[in-house]
Design a protein around this motif. Structure first.
Motif, mmCIF file in Angstrom:
data_model
loop_
_atom_site.group_PDB
_atom_site.id
_atom_site.type_symbol
_atom_site.label_atom_id
_atom_site.label_comp_id
_atom_site.label_asym_id
_atom_site.label_seq_id
_atom_site.Cartn_x
_atom_site.Cartn_y
_atom_site.Cartn_z
ATOM 1 N N LYS A 284 0.829 -1.192 0.000
ATOM 2 C CA LYS A 284 0.000 0.000 0.000
ATOM 3 C C LYS A 284 0.873 1.255 0.000
ATOM 4 O O LYS A 284 1.819 1.372 0.779
ATOM 5 C CB LYS A 284 -0.920 0.011 1.228
ATOM 6 N N ASN A 285 0.533 2.156 -0.899
ATOM 7 C CA ASN A 285 1.183 3.468 -0.914
ATOM 8 C C ASN A 285 0.219 4.482 -0.306
ATOM 9 O O ASN A 285 -0.903 4.639 -0.788
ATOM 10 C CB ASN A 285 1.537 3.897 -2.337
ATOM 11 N N GLU A 286 0.631 5.142 0.775
ATOM 12 C CA GLU A 286 -0.226 6.124 1.435
ATOM 13 C C GLU A 286 0.242 7.550 1.213
ATOM 14 O O GLU A 286 -0.546 8.490 1.344
ATOM 15 C CB GLU A 286 -0.304 5.825 2.926
ATOM 16 N N SER A 287 1.517 7.725 0.891
ATOM 17 C CA SER A 287 2.051 9.042 0.560
ATOM 18 C C SER A 287 3.352 8.836 -0.206
ATOM 19 O O SER A 287 3.942 7.763 -0.172
ATOM 20 C CB SER A 287 2.308 9.869 1.818
ATOM 21 N N LYS A 312 -9.382 8.645 -1.382
ATOM 22 C CA LYS A 312 -7.957 8.735 -1.111
ATOM 23 C C LYS A 312 -7.095 8.124 -2.212
ATOM 24 O O LYS A 312 -5.908 8.436 -2.314
ATOM 25 C CB LYS A 312 -7.634 8.049 0.220
ATOM 26 N N SER A 313 -7.677 7.233 -3.003
ATOM 27 C CA SER A 313 -6.889 6.550 -4.032
ATOM 28 C C SER A 313 -6.685 7.453 -5.246
ATOM 29 O O SER A 313 -7.531 8.287 -5.577
ATOM 30 C CB SER A 313 -7.563 5.251 -4.458
ATOM 31 N N LYS A 360 3.220 6.975 -8.793
ATOM 32 C CA LYS A 360 2.121 7.941 -8.854
ATOM 33 C C LYS A 360 2.231 8.814 -10.098
ATOM 34 O O LYS A 360 3.319 9.284 -10.456
ATOM 35 C CB LYS A 360 2.122 8.809 -7.604
ATOM 36 N N GLU A 367 -3.257 10.064 -3.082
ATOM 37 C CA GLU A 367 -1.930 9.542 -2.750
ATOM 38 C C GLU A 367 -1.913 8.017 -2.637
ATOM 39 O O GLU A 367 -0.866 7.393 -2.754
ATOM 40 C CB GLU A 367 -1.460 10.128 -1.404
ATOM 41 N N GLN A 368 -3.089 7.435 -2.419
ATOM 42 C CA GLN A 368 -3.143 6.022 -2.033
ATOM 43 C C GLN A 368 -3.255 5.086 -3.240
ATOM 44 O O GLN A 368 -3.922 5.399 -4.231
ATOM 45 C CB GLN A 368 -4.334 5.809 -1.099
ATOM 46 N N LYS A 370 -3.575 0.680 -3.480
ATOM 47 C CA LYS A 370 -3.537 -0.617 -2.813
ATOM 48 C C LYS A 370 -3.301 -1.705 -3.855
ATOM 49 O O LYS A 370 -4.192 -2.065 -4.623
ATOM 50 C CB LYS A 370 -4.837 -0.865 -2.049
#
Length: 377
Positions: A284-287, A312-313, A360, A367-368, A370
């Motif tokens: 998972k990328n959160e930022s 958020k995705s 990204k 930012e997210q 999954k």
């Protein structure tokens, strides 16, 4: 074996079992093994209907039980063959189609060494040639094996008439498979006024308890007919790998790579995370910019990820050997819920080692991301 219900008229069942070309040889062979008390593994693969989702119909109170068709199918085998060692595998996952299905077949079905696999994707697939190809490759990857296996096709359908039976039935014809259609049976039911759409489904898509009972009755009747004549069939045979495909064998040896099998060489700003309980591991990328990197051998590549409704995705680019091949938008704001999604990003006739990077996009609003795994063939 006595039916659990008697909802179907003869006309309705005739529509459910309308394909005289079906060859029940391999299915009968599985029954003979079970009759002899041997160990037999039965599997089902499909979407949420197979997983067990039951909607609320207006006539459910009269059904007497609330079971999914998969559980009714399982009951037939266990009740009919009480001395056999029956293992049942349910590989139904809500919201998934045959493109994802052909890639998860190996780990979620074939590793259990099934004797019989029932395939159900006619609601989640679109009625297109693309899905006919992935659906056919599920069938081929089961039948082309180290030993004979049986395949049954079940065509479910929405009460509004939407389904992919038109494409799927051509696959069944090509391999002379046992086929039954809930979609065709309920079309007759609704046209005649026997049952209404509201009785058969509370949401147009998922069968009610009544709809599942009707499906179970179709399966019981078909299996009973084969059982009554199971000693009239010859020995089971495996499909030769040289057998020509109806579409193509694009997804032969398809696999879903998660965890260590995905060969991550750099996680970037992604972190290890269990995304969905149906699959082992994920990232998972959160930022940050992402930049997770894989070294993988493939001809064809798909990305398995989760679209989310929380806003958020974002959008993430998929690069293969330094070139952007696809941008994936994981934002599903306003959708029906978080959705497991498989997207094909690359196809080729030749297998080769590739460097795959997911990062990204410059114009991403979220930012997210999954990521569950890579789908390769």
């Amino acid at each position: 074996m006595p039916l659990l219900t008697e909802y179907l008229t003869e006309e309705e069942y005739a529509k459910a079992d309308q394909w005289a070309s079906s060859d029940d040889t391999n299915l009968a062979a599985v029954m003979r093994r079970a009759e002899n008390g041997e160990a037999v593994t039965i599997a089902v693969i499909g979407g949420s209907i197979t997983e067990g989702t039951i909607s609320s119909g207006t006539k459910d109170s009269e059904v007497g039980f609330k079971k999914s068709y998969a559980d009714i199918f399982k009951d037939w085998w266990e009740t009919r063959f009480p001395n056999a060692d029956i293992t049942f595998v349910n590989a139904g996952i809500g919201g998934t189609d045959s493109y994802l299905g052909v890639h998860r077949l190996k780990s979620q079905v074939m590793e259990h060494d099934p004797d019989l696999v029932l395939v159900e994707f006619s609601v989640n697939d679109s009625d297109t040639v693309s899905f006919k190809k992935s659906y056919e490759n599920i069938v081929r990857n089961i039948l082309i094996s180290d030993r004979p296996r049986a395949v049954m096709l079940l065509f479910m359908g929405q009460t509004n008439g939407s389904n992919a039976q038109g494409q799927h039935v051509m696959v069944g014809f090509n391999y002379s498979l046992p086929m039954v259609s809930y979609a065709s049976a309920i079309s007759v039911m609704m046209d005649s006024g026997h049952f209404t759409a509201e009785e058969l489904s509370g949401d147009e898509v998922h069968p009610s308890a009544l709809g599942h009972a009707v499906t179970g009755e179709i399966l019981y009747r078909y299996l009973n007919d084969v059982y009554a004549n199971m000693y009239d069939f010859g020995e089971a045979v495996a499909l030769s790998r040289d057998t020509p495909a109806l579409t193509s064998d694009t997804y032969r040896d398809a696999d879903l790579l998660t965890g260590e099998a995905a060969n991550v060489t750099d996680t970037g700003t992604f972190t290890w995370s269990d995304i969905d309980y149906h699959f082992t591991g994920g990232w998972k990328n959160e930022s940050g910019e992402g930049g997770i990197t894989f070294e993988v051998n493939f001809r064809n590549l798909g990305i398995l990820y989760q679209k989310t409704t929380d806003g958020k995705s974002g959008k993430f680019d998929v690069l293969i050997d330094g070139e952007t091949v696809r941008t994936i938008d994981a934002d599903f704001t306003g959708g029906w819920g978080n959705a497991i999604t498989g997207t094909e990003v690359y196809t080729s006739d030749e297998a080769a080692m590739h460097t795959v990077v997911i990062r990204k996009s410059e114009d991403s609003g979220g930012e997210q991301f999954k990521l569950i795994g890579l789908m390769t063939s």
